[in-house]
Motif scaffolding. Structure first.
Motif, short mmCIF file in Angstrom:
data_model
loop_
_atom_site.label_atom_id
_atom_site.label_comp_id
_atom_site.label_asym_id
_atom_site.label_seq_id
_atom_site.Cartn_x
_atom_site.Cartn_y
_atom_site.Cartn_z
N GLN A 1 -8.56 -11.08 -2.48
CA GLN A 1 -9.23 -10.40 -1.38
C GLN A 1 -8.30 -10.21 -0.18
N ALA A 2 -7.43 -11.20 0.06
CA ALA A 2 -6.48 -11.07 1.17
C ALA A 2 -5.57 -9.87 0.96
N VAL A 3 -5.07 -9.70 -0.26
CA VAL A 3 -4.21 -8.56 -0.56
C VAL A 3 -5.02 -7.27 -0.63
N GLY A 4 -6.16 -7.32 -1.32
CA GLY A 4 -7.01 -6.13 -1.43
C GLY A 4 -7.53 -5.67 -0.10
N GLY A 5 -7.79 -6.62 0.80
CA GLY A 5 -8.26 -6.24 2.13
C GLY A 5 -7.22 -5.45 2.91
N VAL A 6 -5.96 -5.83 2.77
CA VAL A 6 -4.89 -5.08 3.43
C VAL A 6 -4.79 -3.67 2.84
N LEU A 7 -4.86 -3.57 1.50
CA LEU A 7 -4.80 -2.26 0.86
C LEU A 7 -5.97 -1.38 1.28
N TYR A 8 -7.13 -1.97 1.44
CA TYR A 8 -8.33 -1.22 1.79
C TYR A 8 -8.24 -0.62 3.19
N MET A 9 -7.33 -1.14 4.01
CA MET A 9 -7.21 -0.62 5.36
C MET A 9 -6.79 0.85 5.37
N LEU A 10 -6.03 1.29 4.33
CA LEU A 10 -5.60 2.69 4.31
C LEU A 10 -6.78 3.63 4.14
N PRO A 11 -7.64 3.49 3.12
CA PRO A 11 -8.79 4.39 3.05
C PRO A 11 -9.74 4.25 4.23
N LEU A 12 -9.87 3.04 4.75
CA LEU A 12 -10.73 2.87 5.92
C LEU A 12 -10.12 3.57 7.13
N TRP B 1 -1.77 7.21 -1.67
CA TRP B 1 -1.54 5.80 -1.37
C TRP B 1 -2.21 4.88 -2.39
N LEU B 2 -3.46 5.17 -2.72
CA LEU B 2 -4.21 4.25 -3.56
C LEU B 2 -3.79 4.31 -5.02
N VAL B 3 -3.31 5.44 -5.49
CA VAL B 3 -2.76 5.49 -6.85
C VAL B 3 -1.51 4.61 -6.92
N ALA B 4 -0.66 4.69 -5.91
CA ALA B 4 0.53 3.83 -5.86
C ALA B 4 0.13 2.36 -5.81
N ALA B 5 -0.90 2.04 -5.01
CA ALA B 5 -1.37 0.65 -4.93
C ALA B 5 -1.93 0.18 -6.26
N ALA B 6 -2.64 1.07 -6.96
CA ALA B 6 -3.21 0.71 -8.26
C ALA B 6 -2.12 0.35 -9.26
N VAL B 7 -1.04 1.13 -9.29
CA VAL B 7 0.07 0.85 -10.19
C VAL B 7 0.71 -0.49 -9.86
N ALA B 8 0.91 -0.76 -8.57
CA ALA B 8 1.53 -2.02 -8.16
C ALA B 8 0.66 -3.22 -8.55
N LEU B 9 -0.64 -3.13 -8.35
CA LEU B 9 -1.53 -4.24 -8.69
C LEU B 9 -1.56 -4.49 -10.19
N ALA B 10 -1.56 -3.40 -10.96
CA ALA B 10 -1.64 -3.54 -12.42
C ALA B 10 -0.36 -4.13 -13.01
N PRO C 1 -8.10 0.15 -10.80
CA PRO C 1 -8.87 1.40 -10.90
C PRO C 1 -9.85 1.61 -9.74
N MET C 2 -10.26 0.53 -9.09
CA MET C 2 -11.15 0.67 -7.93
C MET C 2 -10.47 1.46 -6.81
#
Length: 444
Positions: free
Chosen positions: A275-286, A322-331, A360-361
């Motif tokens: 959640q700590a990492v996902g929360g930072v990533l979520y800041m971009l769409p927000l 941004w989020l496609v790049a984040a998805a690849v990094a997380l996977a 994928p989220m």
């Protein structure tokens, strides 16, 4: 249309970047707590996660309700009605203080319910003081959110970002001093992290207030001295559905965290890392949602209806890349990312499994966030709140429970249910925006 979208991309990026960084700053305070408390073991880490799971409800309500100010101020700015802005801002500051105090009191009142939610006893027993310091943190957070919204709406977004990051910068040495003890200061551990967060946000708010009161460049924002109750009422009415929508969304996330708590302390700690990492990533769409809301409001105020759809689609492009790049990094690098926060192998394994679901989220979230912000710029917030309630509660949580317990996915299965919820919400919000812009004369 393609050319119009491309022309809007720099504007969205230029506004979204400082908004993202400002939003990330508030999240980074929690991340700082997690990183600096990790050497103390999984219990303090789980306590931060459990507190954050509840506090995020109030962050969301405060941000959602008060972000209506950026739309109101942005519309006035776009219409050239600058004299109306000081009154909106002053009333917003009064509303922010009331909302912050109310949120702090309400979160504190929730404390007796925690033992009833089947959370690990050793975690709940360690976190009382930390919980109440985070309650107090909500007050300066709410008022600082008002300043940030105003600065963003008048094309000064980096100013709000600077004050948000000031809180992060102050929090690091305060955390170290109060967690571990320096000189005469006692070693407060988890309690010290909560106290440091409150003090850091308060000092950042004080700096923003002094800038607003003393800087010559802020003269246009402080011409009117009285607080108009009518302005407070308008902001509250426009922001309440948006605040409710964010509460509905983040409440489901908090319930998901509580559901993960049933799997034990290690699962809760691993979820906090994710959640700590996902929360930072979520800041971009927000942040993109905030940027597109302001841009749509500004063009709506200027009666330039033909720009609305290109602005919204440009926001989808920016968030999507941004989020496609984040998805690849997380996977691909989930374990390595988790080890940046903790070296506990069991916690890392849980976090890496959750990252595979988070990937994928991210893609679904690009469309959902951009269209949500576009509708906010049209002051359309009630209908999206209904969409969120349906998508996140009857869809995401039951599906996640089934995948976690009956599908054998464990803690990561709780989050797998959100993939479908975000995709469905994105489609519904897109159709809504297209219909609303057609009614405004933006073409068929």
């Amino acid at each position: 249309m393609i050319g119009a979208i491309w022309r809007e991309v720099p504007g969205i990026v230029g506004l979204a970047l400082p908004i993202v960084m400002g939003l990330a700053a508030s999240t980074l305070i929690g991340v700082t707590d997690s990183v600096m408390l990790a050497p103390l073991g999984p219990v303090p880490l789980a306590a931060v996660g459990l507190t954050g799971a509840v506090a995020v409800l109030f962050y969301a309500a405060i941000y959602g309700l008060l972000s209506a100010l950026s739309v109101r101020i942005g519309a006035a700015w776009g219409a050239g009605a600058g004299l109306a802005i000081p009154g909106i801002l002053r009333s917003g500051l009064a509303l922010g203080a009331l909302v912050g105090v109310g949120s702090a009191v309400l979160m504190a009142a929730l404390w007796p319910l925690l033992p009833l939610l089947r959370q690990p006893e050793e975690v709940v027993g360690a976190m009382r003081a930390y919980w109440f310091w985070i309650c107090a943190f909500l007050i300066p957070f709410a008022v600082l959110t008002v300043f940030k919204s105003a600065f963003e709406a008048v094309d000064r977004p980096w100013l709000g970002t600077a004050f948000a990051f000031l809180g992060v910068v102050i929090n690091v040495p305060l955390n170290y001093a109060l967690i571990w003890g320096i000189g005469p200061l006692p070693q407060l551990g988890l309690t010290g992290a909560g106290l440091a967060s409150f003090l850091a946000e308060t000092l950042a708010l004080l700096a923003a207030y002094l800038w607003w009161r003393l800087a010559p460049s802020m003269r246009r924002l402080r011409l009117r001295r009285q607080v108009a109750l009518r302005d407070m009422g308008v902001t509250f009415r426009e922001g309440a559905p948006l605040g409710a929508m964010y509460v509905v969304e983040t409440a489901s996330v908090s319930v998901a965290t509580l559901m993960i708590g049933a799997f034990g302390t290690v699962a809760l700690a691993g979820n906090q890392v994710a959640q700590a990492v996902g929360g930072v990533l979520y800041m971009l769409p927000l942040g993109v949602a905030g940027a597109v809301a302001i841009r749509v409001a500004q063009e709506r105020g200027a009666a330039n209806m033909g720009a609305l759809r290109p602005i919204a689609l440009a926001a989808v492009v920016v968030a999507g890349v941004w989020l496609v790049a984040a998805a690849v990094a997380l996977a691909l690098e989930g374990e390595a990312i988790a080890r940046l926060v903790t070296d506990d192998p069991e916690v890392v394994a849980v976090a890496a499994a959750i990252f595979l679901v988070f990937a994928p989220m991210q893609i679904s979230d690009a469309v959902q966030s951009a269209m949500l912000g576009s509708l906010r710029g049209l002051s359309d917030t009630a209908w999206p709140a209904v969409v969120s309630a349906i998508a996140y509660w009857p869809v995401a949580l039951p599906l996640g429970y089934a995948l976690a317990h009956w599908g054998g996915m464990g803690p990561s299965g709780i989050w797998a249910g959100y993939i479908l919820a975000l995709a469905a919400a994105g489609v519904a919000l897109t159709l809504r925006f297209w219909r609303r812009t057609a009614l405004l004369g933006d073409g068929a």
